[in-house]
Each structure stands twice: as structure tokens, then as C-alpha cells.
Design a protein around this motif. Sequence first.
Motif, short mmCIF file in Angstrom:
data_model
loop_
_atom_site.label_atom_id
_atom_site.label_comp_id
_atom_site.label_asym_id
_atom_site.label_seq_id
_atom_site.Cartn_x
_atom_site.Cartn_y
_atom_site.Cartn_z
N TRP A 1 0.85 -1.19 0.00
CA TRP A 1 0.00 0.00 0.00
C TRP A 1 0.89 1.25 0.00
O TRP A 1 1.79 1.37 0.84
CB TRP A 1 -0.90 0.02 1.23
CG TRP A 1 -1.98 -1.00 1.20
CD1 TRP A 1 -3.24 -0.86 0.72
CD2 TRP A 1 -1.90 -2.35 1.69
NE1 TRP A 1 -3.95 -2.02 0.87
CE2 TRP A 1 -3.15 -2.97 1.47
CE3 TRP A 1 -0.89 -3.10 2.28
CZ2 TRP A 1 -3.43 -4.27 1.81
CZ3 TRP A 1 -1.15 -4.42 2.63
CH2 TRP A 1 -2.41 -5.00 2.40
N HIS B 1 -1.24 9.89 -1.87
CA HIS B 1 -2.38 10.74 -2.20
C HIS B 1 -3.70 10.08 -1.79
O HIS B 1 -4.74 10.42 -2.34
CB HIS B 1 -2.39 11.02 -3.70
CG HIS B 1 -1.14 11.70 -4.20
ND1 HIS B 1 -0.74 12.93 -3.74
CD2 HIS B 1 -0.20 11.29 -5.09
CE1 HIS B 1 0.39 13.28 -4.34
NE2 HIS B 1 0.74 12.28 -5.16
N ARG B 2 -3.67 9.15 -0.84
CA ARG B 2 -4.89 8.46 -0.42
C ARG B 2 -5.15 8.71 1.06
O ARG B 2 -4.22 8.99 1.83
CB ARG B 2 -4.79 6.94 -0.66
CG ARG B 2 -4.60 6.56 -2.13
CD ARG B 2 -4.56 5.06 -2.28
NE ARG B 2 -5.84 4.47 -1.92
CZ ARG B 2 -6.01 3.16 -1.70
NH1 ARG B 2 -5.00 2.33 -1.81
NH2 ARG B 2 -7.21 2.69 -1.39
N TYR B 3 -6.42 8.57 1.47
CA TYR B 3 -6.76 8.73 2.88
C TYR B 3 -6.23 7.54 3.68
O TYR B 3 -6.38 6.38 3.28
CB TYR B 3 -8.28 8.83 3.06
CG TYR B 3 -8.88 10.11 2.56
CD1 TYR B 3 -8.69 11.30 3.26
CD2 TYR B 3 -9.64 10.14 1.39
CE1 TYR B 3 -9.25 12.49 2.81
CE2 TYR B 3 -10.20 11.32 0.93
CZ TYR B 3 -9.99 12.50 1.64
OH TYR B 3 -10.54 13.67 1.19
N ILE C 1 -6.88 3.14 3.64
CA ILE C 1 -5.81 2.14 3.61
C ILE C 1 -5.96 1.18 4.79
O ILE C 1 -5.84 -0.04 4.66
CB ILE C 1 -4.43 2.83 3.66
CG1 ILE C 1 -4.24 3.72 2.43
CG2 ILE C 1 -3.32 1.80 3.75
CD1 ILE C 1 -4.07 2.99 1.14
#
Length: 697
Positions: A188, A192-194, A198
Motif C-alpha cells: 500500500w 495521495h490516499r486517505y 488504507i
Amino acid sequence: MATQSPSSSTSEDTKKRKRDNSSCSEEDEKIITSFPTTSSTPRWKYEVFLCFYGEDTRKNFTDHLYVDLKRKGILVFRDDEALKQGEYISQALLKAIQESQYAIVIFSAKYAFSKWCLMELAEIVEWEEKKKLTILPIFYHVDPSDVRNQSGSFAEAFTAHEKDPKIDKKDTDMWKNALRKAGSIAGWNILHRYESIIIQEIGRRLSHELNSRFSRHDYDKLVAIDSHVDKMMELLDMESNDVRFIGIHGMGGVGNWIMKRLQNKRVFIVLDNVDSDEQMTTLAGDWKWFGPGSRVIITCRDSHLLIRNKVNDIYKVEQLETTKALQLFSLSAFDKTHPPKNYMDLSMDFVRYAQGLPLALKVLGRHVLFGRTNIDTWKSVRNQLEAIPNKKIMDVLQISLDGLQEMQKELFLDMACFFRGQHWVHYNFFEVLESFGHYHIDIDVLVENSLISKSKYGLLSMHDLLKELGREIVRRKCPDESGKCSRLFCWEDLCHVLKNDTGTNATKGIVVNFCPETKERLNAKAFSKMTKLRYVKFHHSQTLKWRGNPLKYMPTNELRYLEWSGYPLKSWPSSFQPKNLTVLRMSGSRIKQLWKGSIVLDNLKEFDVSFSKNLIETPDLTKAPNLEKINLKGCKSLCEVHPSIGSRKRLKNLQLHKCSSLEKLPELSKLEWPIYFEAGETAITQIPSFNLLPKGF
């Protein structure tokens, strides 16, 4: 994760002794980088080992991930909670790696600056190469290529390590190799992801894969298990440090898979065998028996047993909804999540029969239908189930009955045989049962044992398979002669008794929901031998032909409930005076006139002759003081309503809708309003005096 470096260097001699599995000095033990491995598979103590650099992530991402995994019941090693005082930190951490199924490695900007992180990673990679452990990498605001190639901040870290005279080049080479391998594993990338998304993905993956009891193939067959486990984990509240007792109950066959899924989660489990207070006392009699954080799960079929033993929460296991039920059935019958197209309709027939009960779906799919490829065979099995219930399913359901008192068993049989509808309202239901000698508490006992269900609106229902169990119990007691059955609920059996005059005093009730047209006349006199008859219910009986008037011969001493829709005869015999009757329903009858004069009906609560098109007048109800409901709806020939109706002080419901020939009503001012009153589409020209405006005008 520790962030400081070891107090002395790792010597080549120490690493050689590690590889040779030889003994080492006390000083060397303090800095040893690994435990010797064995050829046997380790016994897992942890399911996940968290490898991370504390200054970067301990109080944010790692802490949130740790809490989420613990909430899901996953056993996680994190150094600040799992290390034991007095152990060398390297020994405890590396031992935990070898006792874990998964290692989650969180690569962050300063990760490679920590010698402890790199030593742990080297051990994790070595253990992974031996197929003892699975690595799940997380790239926390770093590029995976920087990890693989030791570029960016990782290059800076190794520049510092290579200048340190205490660190051997072989150590840095080993660490670089570990970074190269771990950085090449798909994981993972948090850039740029919350973070919350995740964490949810990681938790879902581990929840599905971590199962020490089942193979992946078996786990896939645990249809709807995740929703059950999620709810159970919420009730278990694994973050709390108290001792919690959680109960699970439901009808037989709905959930023990849940227990197996929760094994090895620091939970004390009692499966299925708790059916008495003595067992509870022996197995889990005191919260003090268990250490902080313990969880005790009790499965039983009696929710009241759980309540009186003061469990913290109770989880009611419900049946599967249709989509999940079809999936489970298909997995059992075809080893596929969906049945073949040409079997879809038949599969749905079996799903409807099972009504969401996993036990029935699996038994029918795996033990009855699996491997049978002939459509006609499937149809035969379906048709057979309507006449002969599956013994394996019935045997499991029977267990819930075995611990009941005799009157409670009788209540169950009454409900299974007499009340064929899916739901029954409280209104007169309890009163009918009480008139049979049952008590309200017995209803509660059946609910607590999952033999009937009670909605929040007060409706009661019984699973069709439980109804079938009750009827099978009745059949079993009189296999050769229908007239000796305590309850007659099959038209063929009743027809045999009436044609051959084989009625006996064993029969307590008759329920027939459909009466086919008969060429031969039925012998009404056969009723005279049923001296203990208390419940009679005929539906759609207009086509029946009789020798004699059945009401003339029907015993009245025990009769409490009479429902005969479409009663085919026009007269009410004067000898028929059911003084103990609670409910009289004769909707759609051909009767012109009921009894003459007044008869004693002290217990009568409901009087329903709706849609009796020939009825001219209502009878004298003076001696029915407890009437609560009168339904005359649709009696088109009704011209006169007896004045006694106006003095029924307990009346709550009066329906005269579509009594088109009715022109006037008696004085109703003595009625205690409010009541439900409906009198639309009548010929009434003058409204009598009311305390409240009646409905329908």
C-alpha cells in the motif's frame, strides 16, 4: 519498534554462531540479531507483527492501524505493549517475528536510519524466504523505488551507516538486500490516499485471510460470516480491559461457525452445550476466574438463561436473507456461488423451503442434492419434502424442545398445528391460548428458546421448518390411525376420519385451510366422538357436502375457538350452545339466522359473521358481556341489529360497512367510546347519539 542502535557492534563471529545455531557469550546475547530457526513449523503466538520507526508513525498511522486490527480481534505484536520486563529487547522482538503469521512493515522517511528496524527487516525477510511468514509492506510517504534502490532518504541513511566504524559492510549489504526484497513486494502506497481507507483495506484483507482453523476453501463457504463477526467484535469491545460475557442465541442451525471463527482470539468459548444454570456455574461461574481483557462467549438457545446469568450483551443470530441463502445453498450443492441456469428455479424452491436457515440449506445442498444431476431427481426431492421432512434437520430443531415443560411443548404443538399463518397479532391470540390452559409466560419461554419470534410491534411468527417439526411430532404419535391424532391439520387425514366415523376423544383441534370438492358426503356425526375438541378452523369449505349438520354433533364443553369461513348450511342448531367459546368467526357463511333467544357466552370476545349474504338479523348477545369485536361487514341482507349490541360495554370494534339493507341502528350511547366504528355504504338515514363521531360517516 525500538529506535536506538545497539550498544555494541555485530561481529562476524556472532553472526557465524547465529547461523550455526551454537551458543554465545552473555555479551553477545545482548546484541544477537536472530534466534536460531528449526525445521518444524512454529506455533503462531501472534497473527501480525508491526515493524515501524517510532518517531515517524507510532502516534499516528501505526497507532490507528493497531487499534483497528485489535478491534477486529486480530492478535498484534507492538513493542510498547507486548514486551516483557527483563527481556533483552532484541530477543523479545525477534522471537515475536518468528511467532507471527504476517509482518506489516511500515517504510517511512527515517526508517532506514534505525539499525533496529533494519535488523528486524532482515529477520523478517529471512523468515519470509522460509515460507514461515507473509510480508505486507506499507510505503508511508516514501517512494517504493527509494526502498528498493536505497535512494532518497534511504540513501542518506546508508551514507551515515557506512561512515559508522561499528557497523560491518556485511551488515549493510544484508540490510540493503532485505530492503530490495521487501520493497519489491506489492503493498500500500500512502501518498495521495486517505489513511483511513488504507487501514480499512488492510483490516479487511487480514480478517479474510487470518483463519487458523479453516482452509481458504472452507472460509469461502461461510456465507455472511463477516457481518456476524463484525457485530460480535463490536460487542466484545477488545480495547476494553474488563471481563465481558457475550451471549449468542438463535434457533438451531443458524450460527456455530461464528464460534470457530473466533477461536484463538483470547476468548473462552462454550459451544452449544449450555442449556442450564448448572452448566453456566461450572464453566464460567465468576468473572474473577478470568484475567483482564478476557472474553467469554456462550452459545445457547435460551436467551433468558443468558439474561439471568448477567451476560454483558446478547447477539441474536438471524436467518440469512434470500441472496445469501441462495449463495450458501449453491456452494453446498454445486461448489459454486451461483447455481447453473437450468437449476435456478429449483434452487429457489429449496431456498424458500429453508427460509434462511443455514443448517437446512447445507443439509439439503450437500447431503441430499450434491452430485445429483438429474432434474427429475431434484423435483422428486422437492415434492418429498412437502410430505416427509428431512430427519437430520428435524433432529437438530428437536433439541430446543427437549428442555421444555410439558405444557410448553403442548403450546408449541398448538401453535405449529393450529396457527398456520406467518404472523399472529396479540389482540385475541393470547386470549385463545389462555382459554386452552396456556399462560403468557409460556409464550415468553418459546420466544426465549427461539421457537417463535416476536417483532417490536408485538407480532409473533414461527419458522416454517419449526411448524413442520411440530406437525411431524403429532404424526409420529399416531402413524396408523388419524382419528387418534391430537391435532388434525391435513385434509386427507380429516376426510378419512369423517368418512369412516373414526373420531376419538384424542383430538383437540382441527385446522384445514383448503377443502377440495368432495363427491361423497361427510359424516357429521363423526364429530360427536371428539369430546375434547377445543379448536376448529375450516377455510374455503363451501363445496363440502354433509350427512347431517356438523354443528349439531360438535361437542361444546371444551370448544374455545370456532372459525368456519364459508359454512355451507343455512341453520344454526338449537342444541349447539358453545358456552366456553372465545372466538366465533363464520365469515362468508350461508346462515340465514343464528341462535334464537339468548345463549350463555360469557367468554366470547370476537363475533364475526362478515359477508354472510343470507343473514337477516343478528342474534341476542345479552349473555355475551365480554364482547370486544363485532364484524357484520358485507352482510347485504341484514335488516335488523339486535338492541343488545348497544349495551356491550367492552365493545371496541363495530363494523357494519356495506350492510346495504340496514336502515337503522339501536341505541348505542351506552357504549364506552372511543371504539372503531365503520358504517359506510349502508341505508341508515339517521345517526344515533354518539359520544364521538363514528368512522365511516
